[in-house]
Design an enzyme around this catalytic site. Structure first.
Site, PDB file in Angstrom:
ATOM      1  CG  ASP A  56      -1.726   1.253   1.228  1.00 19.29           C
ATOM      2  OD1 ASP A  56      -2.001   1.948   0.302  1.00 19.29           O
ATOM      3  OD2 ASP A  56      -2.329   1.295   2.493  1.00 19.29           O
TER       4      ASP A  56
ATOM      5  CG  ASP B 207      -3.656   4.740  -1.695  1.00 15.66           C
ATOM      6  OD1 ASP B 207      -2.982   3.685  -1.642  1.00 15.66           O
ATOM      7  OD2 ASP B 207      -4.431   5.301  -1.112  1.00 15.66           O
TER       8      ASP B 207
END
Length: 509
Positions: free
Chosen positions: A103, A290
């Site tokens: 992430d 992201d």
């Protein structure tokens, strides 16, 4: 050595290079992961993951919240209904295996702990057992992370972390002892490995990526993502540590500098629908790349326009319709009188103006907050609806539309307002007529085709199609902000250049 001997040696070397697997020849390690079949539970998990990814941004980032290959290291990623990509790591000696989301929108590593006794979610996943690791070091500092629809709490520990063939020593991570709610119970991953900057790391823990660089495990301080958006194929994609794989992209990358450390944040230009400007980011918006967000999140005003153009079914907003019916003509008149757009909603009494932008009436402005309170501005629904109407009307006036047409169009947009962080469905048979949605990055247009921004669930008559766009409003000064999640990164190979503090995009192969 004679000329003939030298020639034989060279021929042998060429043959050996050709016979070696590509990964060995490149000095890269590839880990293949299989796909699990898609079912309704998968869809629930994917939706929850998407909600988390889009919503957590407003909660995190306030700071409250044996050797490598030399050239690089590749970890295969798992494509989970085009919504969750995760790969395998090991923690401890010998390594205990966990599946984690890599992430770029967070910075901590956490996995469930064997000391998690009272959260059902922990029993559905692998749990770290410190007593079984010879390299475990006790820390004990408490930790908690809120992700919007889910949260975890626990304590810090230190141990070796294996990523591909890289072994990161003395890595600080969180042993999660509480994982309340449904979110992590239905998720197909055990934990999260954050690849963001230390500035947003809970507990100021040094991220795994920093440790890789500090310990000399990668030759170049660069990592890159390739997502395979074809969920029927065997591999989900790859993350390459220490460089990039030329077979993952086409052409050259367009790079933009990191504008604010924390997330991988950069400046973005205009957003276009079917080649036509929306005008919303013509003077610039911020965006982050992201990998932990499933969809593509942006300001409600523009997401609503996109939904209208692609025929997405949203939720009627009564506040929006009320603003149009009671204040629509007044807003139009003020725009025609060239009133500063940011002051219009305060002039009609729906917002207060703090010197830079509208703030919901009755809510204290915190621009010059000397008391150290939160700098997040919360706007009421009527104020938000008014500001959206201003943006929409500006766009229509720029196209020389009549006032009646403008007001009718704004009413139609009200009908297309998406459910907050929810799904917006579209007709699977209409993809051919849907427009391209383009984002201007580094002066170049990056277009998404309908087949790239629509997620298809199921097959045949039972198939459902979901919009890859979701609404999320981050107020100034941080916003407006776009989150380019897996929908965008699936179409464009993404390079995170830590050495030169920049992000690069090129068409995925």
């Amino acid at each position: 050595m004679g000329t003939r001997s030298v020639a034989l040696v060279l021929v042998a070397a060429v043959l050996l290079q050709a016979l070696l697997p590509a990964s060995a020849a490149e000095g890269l390690v590839r880990i293949a992961l299989k796909k699990r079949p898609i079912d309704e539970n998968s869809r629930v998990a994917a939706r929850l993951s998407g909600e988390e990814g889009a919503r957590r941004l407003g909660l995190r980032g306030a700071n409250s919240l044996g050797g490598g290959s030399g050239e690089g290291d590749i970890v295969a990623l798992k494509n989970y209904m085009n919504a969750q990509y995760f790969g395998e790591i090991g923690i401890g000696t010998p390594p205990q295996k966990f599946t984690v989301i890599f992430d770029t929108g967070s910075s901590n590593l956490w996995v469930p702990s064997a000391k998690c006794y009272f959260s059902i979610a922990c029993f559905f996943h692998s749990r770290y057992k410190s007593g079984q690791s010879s390299t475990y070091q006790k820390n004990g500092k408490p930790a908690a992370i809120q992700y919007g629809t889910g949260s975890i709490a626990g304590f810090f520990s230190e141990d070796s972390v294996t990523v591909g063939d890289l072994v990161v020593k003395d890595q600080e991570f969180i042993e999660a002892t509480k994982e309340p709610g449904l979110t992590f119970m239905v998720a197909k991953f055990d934990g999260i490995l954050g690849l963001g900057f230390q500035e947003i790391s809970v507990g100021d823990a040094v991220p795994v990526w920093y440790k890789m660089v500090e310990q000399g495990l990668v030759s170049d301080p660069v990592f890159s993502f390739w997502f395979n958006r074809h969920s029927d194929e065997g591999e989900g994609g790859e993350i390459v540590f220490g460089g990039m794989d030329p077979s993952h992209y086409k052409g050259n990358h367009t790079y933009v500098p990191v504008s604010q450390k924390g997330y991988w944040q950069f400046e973005m230009g205009d957003v276009l629908i079917g080649g036509k400007t929306t005008g919303f980011c013509a003077s610039g918006c911020s965006a982050i790349a992201d990998s932990g967000t499933s969809l593509l999140a942006g300001p409600t005003a523009i997401i609503t326009e996109i939904n209208e153009k692609i025929g997405a079914t949203g939720v009627v907003s009564q506040e929006c319709k009320t603003v149009v019916s009671q204040y629509g003509q007044q807003i139009l008149d003020l725009l025609l009188a060239e009133t500063q757009p940011s002051k219009i909603c305060s002039q009609v009494g729906l917002c207060t103006f703090d010197g830079k932008h509208g703030v919901s009436a009755g809510i204290k402005s915190v621009v010059d907050d000397e008391a150290g309170e939160s700098n997040g501005l919360q706007s009421g629904p009527m104020c938000n609806a008014c500001e959206m109407a201003v943006v929409w009307m500006q766009n229509q006036l720029a196209q020389n539309k009549t006032q009646d047409l403008i007001l009718n169009y704004i009413n139609q947009l009200c009908d297309k307002l998406p459910s907050p962080m929810g799904e917006s469905s579209v007709d699977c048979g209409s993809l051919a007529s849907m427009p391209e949605i383009s984002f201007t990055i580094g002066g170049k247009k990056f277009a998404l085709k309908p087949e790239q921004y629509i997620l298809k669930v199921g097959e045949g008559a039972a198939a459902q199609c979901i919009s890859g766009f979701t609404a999320m409003d981050i107020p100034p000064p941080r916003g407006p902000l776009w989150i380019l999640g897996d929908v965008f990164m699936g179409a464009y190979h993404t390079v995170f250049d830590y050495g030169k503090m920049r992000v690069g995009f090129a068409k995925s192969a």
